[in-house]
Design a protein around this motif. Structure first.
Motif, PDB file in Angstrom:
ATOM      1  N   GLU A  31       0.827  -1.202   0.000  1.00  0.00           N
ATOM      2  CA  GLU A  31       0.000   0.000   0.000  1.00  0.00           C
ATOM      3  C   GLU A  31       0.860   1.249   0.000  1.00  0.00           C
ATOM      4  OE1 GLU A  31      -2.910  -0.039   3.074  1.00  0.00           O
ATOM      5  OE2 GLU A  31      -3.729  -1.959   2.446  1.00  0.00           O
ATOM      6  N   LEU A  32       1.957   1.229   0.735  1.00  0.00           N
ATOM      7  CA  LEU A  32       2.889   2.360   0.802  1.00  0.00           C
ATOM      8  C   LEU A  32       4.156   2.017   0.031  1.00  0.00           C
ATOM      9  CD1 LEU A  32       2.555   3.082   4.624  1.00  0.00           C
ATOM     10  CD2 LEU A  32       1.404   4.274   2.756  1.00  0.00           C
ATOM     11  N   CYS A  33       4.797   3.021  -0.530  1.00  0.00           N
ATOM     12  CA  CYS A  33       6.012   2.773  -1.304  1.00  0.00           C
ATOM     13  C   CYS A  33       7.119   2.253  -0.383  1.00  0.00           C
ATOM     14  CB  CYS A  33       6.471   4.054  -1.987  1.00  0.00           C
ATOM     15  SG  CYS A  33       7.835   3.790  -3.119  1.00  0.00           S
ATOM     16  N   PRO A  34       7.660   1.072  -0.662  1.00  0.00           N
ATOM     17  CA  PRO A  34       8.667   0.450   0.214  1.00  0.00           C
ATOM     18  C   PRO A  34      10.083   0.952  -0.088  1.00  0.00           C
ATOM     19  CG  PRO A  34       8.090  -1.044  -1.555  1.00  0.00           C
ATOM     20  CD  PRO A  34       7.230   0.167  -1.722  1.00  0.00           C
ATOM     21  N   ASP A  35      10.360   2.225   0.225  1.00  0.00           N
ATOM     22  CA  ASP A  35      11.657   2.833  -0.097  1.00  0.00           C
ATOM     23  C   ASP A  35      12.831   2.118   0.560  1.00  0.00           C
ATOM     24  OD1 ASP A  35      10.572   4.842  -1.734  1.00  0.00           O
ATOM     25  OD2 ASP A  35      10.097   6.062   0.030  1.00  0.00           O
ATOM     26  N   ALA A  36      12.717   1.767   1.834  1.00  0.00           N
ATOM     27  CA  ALA A  36      13.817   1.092   2.536  1.00  0.00           C
ATOM     28  C   ALA A  36      14.089  -0.282   1.937  1.00  0.00           C
ATOM     29  CB  ALA A  36      13.499   0.971   4.024  1.00  0.00           C
ATOM     30  N   LEU A  37      13.033  -0.975   1.566  1.00  0.00           N
ATOM     31  CA  LEU A  37      13.172  -2.293   0.952  1.00  0.00           C
ATOM     32  C   LEU A  37      13.863  -2.186  -0.410  1.00  0.00           C
ATOM     33  CD1 LEU A  37      12.582  -5.314   1.040  1.00  0.00           C
ATOM     34  CD2 LEU A  37      10.292  -4.812   0.185  1.00  0.00           C
ATOM     35  N   LEU A  38      13.500  -1.202  -1.198  1.00  0.00           N
ATOM     36  CA  LEU A  38      14.142  -0.992  -2.499  1.00  0.00           C
ATOM     37  C   LEU A  38      15.619  -0.656  -2.351  1.00  0.00           C
ATOM     38  CD1 LEU A  38      11.415   1.047  -4.361  1.00  0.00           C
ATOM     39  CD2 LEU A  38      12.216  -1.239  -4.923  1.00  0.00           C
ATOM     40  N   ALA A  39      15.927   0.188  -1.380  1.00  0.00           N
ATOM     41  CA  ALA A  39      17.324   0.561  -1.156  1.00  0.00           C
ATOM     42  C   ALA A  39      18.150  -0.663  -0.771  1.00  0.00           C
ATOM     43  CB  ALA A  39      17.409   1.626  -0.069  1.00  0.00           C
ATOM     44  N   GLU A  40      17.598  -1.544   0.049  1.00  0.00           N
ATOM     45  CA  GLU A  40      18.322  -2.748   0.453  1.00  0.00           C
ATOM     46  C   GLU A  40      18.476  -3.719  -0.718  1.00  0.00           C
ATOM     47  OE1 GLU A  40      20.594  -5.062   2.827  1.00  0.00           O
ATOM     48  OE2 GLU A  40      19.792  -3.100   3.370  1.00  0.00           O
ATOM     49  N   LEU A  41      17.444  -3.882  -1.525  1.00  0.00           N
ATOM     50  CA  LEU A  41      17.525  -4.775  -2.685  1.00  0.00           C
ATOM     51  C   LEU A  41      18.573  -4.301  -3.690  1.00  0.00           C
ATOM     52  CD1 LEU A  41      13.760  -5.512  -3.327  1.00  0.00           C
ATOM     53  CD2 LEU A  41      15.519  -7.201  -2.789  1.00  0.00           C
ATOM     54  N   ASP A  42      18.614  -2.995  -3.942  1.00  0.00           N
ATOM     55  CA  ASP A  42      19.586  -2.451  -4.890  1.00  0.00           C
ATOM     56  C   ASP A  42      20.965  -2.283  -4.274  1.00  0.00           C
ATOM     57  OD1 ASP A  42      18.134  -2.285  -7.262  1.00  0.00           O
ATOM     58  OD2 ASP A  42      17.149  -0.446  -6.612  1.00  0.00           O
ATOM     59  N   GLY A  43      21.051  -2.378  -2.964  1.00  0.00           N
ATOM     60  CA  GLY A  43      22.330  -2.231  -2.276  1.00  0.00           C
ATOM     61  C   GLY A  43      22.970  -3.574  -1.978  1.00  0.00           C
ATOM     62  N   SER A  44      23.185  -3.830  -0.707  1.00  0.00           N
ATOM     63  CA  SER A  44      23.908  -5.038  -0.298  1.00  0.00           C
ATOM     64  C   SER A  44      23.052  -6.304  -0.312  1.00  0.00           C
ATOM     65  CB  SER A  44      24.483  -4.842   1.105  1.00  0.00           C
ATOM     66  OG  SER A  44      23.436  -4.646   2.029  1.00  0.00           O
ATOM     67  N   ALA A  45      21.727  -6.155  -0.248  1.00  0.00           N
ATOM     68  CA  ALA A  45      20.781  -7.283  -0.254  1.00  0.00           C
ATOM     69  C   ALA A  45      21.087  -8.303   0.840  1.00  0.00           C
ATOM     70  CB  ALA A  45      20.729  -7.955  -1.624  1.00  0.00           C
ATOM     71  N   ASP A  46      21.322  -7.817   2.051  1.00  0.00           N
ATOM     72  CA  ASP A  46      21.572  -8.664   3.209  1.00  0.00           C
ATOM     73  C   ASP A  46      20.293  -9.444   3.542  1.00  0.00           C
ATOM     74  OD1 ASP A  46      22.711  -9.711   5.593  1.00  0.00           O
ATOM     75  OD2 ASP A  46      21.768  -8.081   6.731  1.00  0.00           O
ATOM     76  N   PRO A  47      20.334 -10.781   3.531  1.00  0.00           N
ATOM     77  CA  PRO A  47      19.117 -11.569   3.764  1.00  0.00           C
ATOM     78  C   PRO A  47      18.434 -11.284   5.099  1.00  0.00           C
ATOM     79  CG  PRO A  47      20.857 -12.970   2.918  1.00  0.00           C
ATOM     80  CD  PRO A  47      21.471 -11.626   3.198  1.00  0.00           C
ATOM     81  N   ALA A  48      19.190 -11.070   6.144  1.00  0.00           N
ATOM     82  CA  ALA A  48      18.590 -10.799   7.450  1.00  0.00           C
ATOM     83  C   ALA A  48      17.843  -9.464   7.433  1.00  0.00           C
ATOM     84  CB  ALA A  48      19.653 -10.800   8.530  1.00  0.00           C
ATOM     85  N   ARG A  49      18.444  -8.470   6.825  1.00  0.00           N
ATOM     86  CA  ARG A  49      17.817  -7.143   6.738  1.00  0.00           C
ATOM     87  C   ARG A  49      16.574  -7.197   5.835  1.00  0.00           C
ATOM     88  NH1 ARG A  49      16.270  -2.663   8.787  1.00  0.00           N
ATOM     89  NH2 ARG A  49      16.460  -0.854   7.456  1.00  0.00           N
ATOM     90  N   LEU A  50      16.660  -7.933   4.722  1.00  0.00           N
ATOM     91  CA  LEU A  50      15.501  -8.070   3.837  1.00  0.00           C
ATOM     92  C   LEU A  50      14.334  -8.743   4.551  1.00  0.00           C
ATOM     93  CD1 LEU A  50      17.106  -9.136   0.451  1.00  0.00           C
ATOM     94  CD2 LEU A  50      15.911  -7.014   0.946  1.00  0.00           C
ATOM     95  N   THR A  51      14.626  -9.778   5.325  1.00  0.00           N
ATOM     96  CA  THR A  51      13.587 -10.478   6.071  1.00  0.00           C
ATOM     97  C   THR A  51      12.907  -9.543   7.058  1.00  0.00           C
ATOM     98  OG1 THR A  51      14.770 -12.552   5.833  1.00  0.00           O
ATOM     99  CG2 THR A  51      13.116 -12.447   7.575  1.00  0.00           C
ATOM    100  N   ALA A  52      13.693  -8.743   7.763  1.00  0.00           N
ATOM    101  CA  ALA A  52      13.130  -7.798   8.725  1.00  0.00           C
ATOM    102  C   ALA A  52      12.259  -6.754   8.026  1.00  0.00           C
ATOM    103  CB  ALA A  52      14.252  -7.116   9.497  1.00  0.00           C
ATOM    104  N   LEU A  53      12.707  -6.248   6.888  1.00  0.00           N
ATOM    105  CA  LEU A  53      11.926  -5.255   6.159  1.00  0.00           C
ATOM    106  C   LEU A  53      10.632  -5.859   5.605  1.00  0.00           C
ATOM    107  CD1 LEU A  53      14.825  -3.457   4.292  1.00  0.00           C
ATOM    108  CD2 LEU A  53      13.327  -2.455   6.038  1.00  0.00           C
ATOM    109  N   LEU A  54      10.700  -7.081   5.097  1.00  0.00           N
ATOM    110  CA  LEU A  54       9.494  -7.740   4.596  1.00  0.00           C
ATOM    111  C   LEU A  54       8.483  -7.979   5.711  1.00  0.00           C
ATOM    112  CD1 LEU A  54      11.020 -10.292   2.088  1.00  0.00           C
ATOM    113  CD2 LEU A  54       9.532  -8.373   1.548  1.00  0.00           C
TER     114      LEU A  54
END
Length: 62
Positions: A31-54
């Motif tokens: 519903e809201l633009c996931p800016d932090a999630l996009l930054a992580e995906l295009d950046g280091s893509a740390d699995p632990a951080r991605l899981t927390a953001l999701l």
């Protein structure tokens, strides 16, 4: 500037994340633009951080 692999696209009802490399949608609609999630995906893509953001974005939907 390098071309981003993951971008947020507006769709009816919110946003979806588009993977430009393979040409398909990634993840759930948001519903809201996931800016932090996009930054992580295009950046280091740390699995632990991605899981927390999701988890954070899924909790907002409930």
């Amino acid at each position: 500037m390098a071309r981003r692999r993951y971008v947020a696209r507006g769709v009816p009802g919110g946003y979806r994340i588009r993977d430009n490399e393979v040409g398909r949608w990634w993840g759930d609609p948001y519903e809201l633009c996931p800016d932090a999630l996009l930054a992580e995906l295009d950046g280091s893509a740390d699995p632990a951080r991605l899981t927390a953001l999701l988890r954070d974005h899924r909790a907002r939907k409930r």
